[in-house]
Design an enzyme around this catalytic site. Structure first.
Site, PDB file in Angstrom:
ATOM      1  N   GLN A  69      11.495  -4.975  -4.797  1.00 24.04           N
ATOM      2  CA  GLN A  69      11.621  -4.112  -3.594  1.00 24.04           C
ATOM      3  C   GLN A  69      11.202  -4.512  -2.476  1.00 24.04           C
ATOM      4  O   GLN A  69      10.509  -5.452  -2.334  1.00 24.04           O
ATOM      5  CB  GLN A  69      10.745  -2.799  -3.787  1.00 24.04           C
ATOM      6  CG  GLN A  69      11.185  -1.919  -5.042  1.00 24.04           C
ATOM      7  CD  GLN A  69      10.451  -0.518  -5.473  1.00 24.04           C
ATOM      8  OE1 GLN A  69       9.614  -0.437  -5.891  1.00 24.04           O
ATOM      9  NE2 GLN A  69      10.753   0.138  -4.185  1.00 24.04           N
ATOM     10  N   HIS A  70      11.751  -3.976  -1.254  1.00 19.43           N
ATOM     11  CA  HIS A  70      11.138  -3.977   0.169  1.00 19.43           C
ATOM     12  C   HIS A  70      11.555  -5.238   0.836  1.00 19.43           C
ATOM     13  O   HIS A  70      11.398  -5.323   2.219  1.00 19.43           O
ATOM     14  CB  HIS A  70       9.662  -3.990   0.208  1.00 19.43           C
ATOM     15  CG  HIS A  70       9.043  -2.771  -0.780  1.00 19.43           C
ATOM     16  ND1 HIS A  70       9.520  -1.369  -0.478  1.00 19.43           N
ATOM     17  CD2 HIS A  70       7.995  -2.929  -1.495  1.00 19.43           C
ATOM     18  CE1 HIS A  70       8.738  -0.711  -1.262  1.00 19.43           C
ATOM     19  NE2 HIS A  70       7.820  -1.434  -1.970  1.00 19.43           N
ATOM     20  N   ASP A 222      12.901  -3.100  -8.767  1.00 24.54           N
ATOM     21  CA  ASP A 222      12.287  -3.373  -9.869  1.00 24.54           C
ATOM     22  C   ASP A 222      11.583  -2.336 -10.491  1.00 24.54           C
ATOM     23  O   ASP A 222      11.476  -2.310 -12.020  1.00 24.54           O
ATOM     24  CB  ASP A 222      11.421  -4.825  -9.741  1.00 24.54           C
ATOM     25  CG  ASP A 222      10.720  -4.583  -8.786  1.00 24.54           C
ATOM     26  OD1 ASP A 222      10.195  -3.591  -8.031  1.00 24.54           O
ATOM     27  OD2 ASP A 222       9.787  -5.558  -8.511  1.00 24.54           O
TER      28      ASP A 222
END
EC number: 2.7.1.17
Length: 462
Positions: A69-70, A222
């Site tokens: 992520q991110h 994830d």
């Protein structure tokens, strides 16, 4: 149904599972490493996919990507990558996070707007850092993707535009789980102008095809993929002990925690996934083994040979800074050290307890926003540790179970691919076995010593 594939494009590697679409049984698997860095050229992820999937996808009808992520992947007007992607664990945007919180009017305004108070890991803060620190690169940027968005997009051969899903989009800081819409005003606040963002596909959508005709599902972040792979139900809370530590559960309501401890994410099914993330998990045990000059396999025996509480020795494991609580510049502390408790066994025990106390705090934060905690499921590399399994129930205050070892992010992505094949209202049911951890009395004394050390703030880097 035939075969489906799930991809876990994580911080450290690409892992691929080929599964029976009806039962979830793993038929084949592959793996390839990623560079060990906090900024990475996304081309490495494509090469890792090609290496891991070589000879693996024969007969596969659908595929989905679960990704870290991110991460910020910036593209120019021609769709080329502008600079290496900044990953979730790159903390250089910590100052940008503080600025953005203040500019919108405080943590409560961010929680209300997008369910999450920005910290250095969140994409919106990385965009502000880029605009400020690298204005020439920023001027070239026309669109921004997440890692799973980018991998899915480069696998497409049908020429369609980039897509994401609500789970991964909810970790950007500019998409609202509560409304299901982007917040272009927050993008402009961070970057100084609007950017193109990927279309948010539905949980069971097919978003394109590969050159070989494999259908591509939407994919997800994830943690959302792991929840799907585990078949989470309300009352279950997952504690994942990998590079980072996470605690998350399934909810029917969007969370908006103004304290910033709980990120109010969406999940990959249409529900919500309140989540707490720490930077320090399994590598705390590796660092302890290195300090002791012992192999990691010795930590279990050493830790279990010590008494609960490690003779009063307490480790605050902020070895890489920390995300929750938000202390990106903090370092670790070893408290309560005496001549009598300064032994390898106590240090090993303190490392296990310190790592788990940080995640026990995370579970308590979920409780505080109304997430039911009826059982804790331990996953991730450190869940294989006997010491972790024995000590965790005393610190989490709930029954603990350890699901059968599996690549749950890749499994969840594969389950999403199977869902895209059927187009049903719910994903196919794939059974998950688990083993209960030994029950233990609550260890309030260890939690209290940890809390006292935590509230001292941790050492600050000079």
């Amino acid at each position: 149904m035939g075969l489906v594939a799930g991809v876990d494009s994580s911080t450290q590697s690409t892992k691929i599972l080929v599964c029976d679409a009806e039962t979830g049984e793993v038929v084949r698997e592959g793996r390839a490493a990623h560079p060990d860095a906090t900024e990475v050229d996304p081309a490495h992820w494509r090469r890792a996919f090609e290496e891991a999937s070589d000879g693996l996808l024969d007969g596969v009808e659908a595929l989905a990507v679960g990704g870290q992520q991110h991460g910020m992947v910036c593209l120019d007007g021609a769709g080329e990558v502008v600079r290496p992607a900044l990953l979730w664990n790159d903390t250089r945007s910590a100052g940008a996070a503080e600025d953005l919180i203040a500019e919108l009017g405080g943590p409560g305004e961010w929680a209300k707007a997008v369910g999450t108070v920005p910290v250095a890991s969140i994409t919106v803060t990385k965009l502000r850092w880029l605009a400020t620190a690298e204005p020439e690169n920023a001027a070239r940027v026309e669109s921004v993707l997440l890692p799973h968005d980018w991998v899915t997009h480069v696998l497409r051969a049908d020429g369609g535009g980039p897509t994401t899903d609500r789970g991964d989009a909810s970790g950007t800081g500019y998409w609202s789980p509560a409304t299901g819409e982007y917040r272009p005003d927050l993008l402009s606040l961070a970057f100084g102008r609007e950017l193109r963002v990927p279309r948010v596909a539905g949980p069971a959508d097919v978003v394109g095809e590969t050159a070989s005709g494999v259908r591509l599902a939407a994919g997800t972040g994830d943690n959302m993929a792991a929840a799907l792979g585990l078949g989470l139900r309300p009352g279950d809370v997952v504690v994942s002990l990998g590079t980072s530590g996470t605690a998350f559960g399934v909810s029917g309501d969007a969370a908006a925690d103004a304290s910033g401890l709980v990120a109010g994410f969406a999940d990959a099914t249409g529900r919500f996934l309140p989540l707490v993330c720490t930077l320090n998990a399994a590598r705390v045990l590796t660092a302890a083994a290195d300090l002791l000059g012992r192999p990691l396999s010795d930590i279990d025996g050493l830790a279990l040979s010590a008494e609960p509480g490690a003779g009063g020795l307490t480790l605050l494991p902020y070895l890489d800074g920390e995300r929750t609580p938000n202390r990106p510049d903090a370092t670790g502390l070893l408290g309560g050290l005496t001549r009598g408790n300064m032994t390898p066994a106590n240090l090993a025990r303190a490392a296990v307890e310190g790592m788990l106390c940080g995640l026990a705090d995370a579970v308590d934060a979920l409780r505080a926003v109304g997430t039911p905690v009826e059982r804790v499921l331990l996953i991730g590399g450190a869940a294989a540790s006997e010491a972790v399994r024995v000590i965790a129930p005393a610190l989490f205050g709930a029954p603990v179970e350890v699901p059968a070892p599996a690549e749950y992010v890749a499994r969840g992505a594969a389950r999403q691919a199977a869902w895209a094949l059927t187009g049903g209202a719910e994903p196919p049911q794939w059974p998950v076995g688990s083993t209960p951890a030994p029950a233990a009395a609550h260890d309030g004394a260890t939690r209290a010593r940890y809390a006292a050390l935590r509230d001292s703030g941790g050492l600050r880097q000079q």
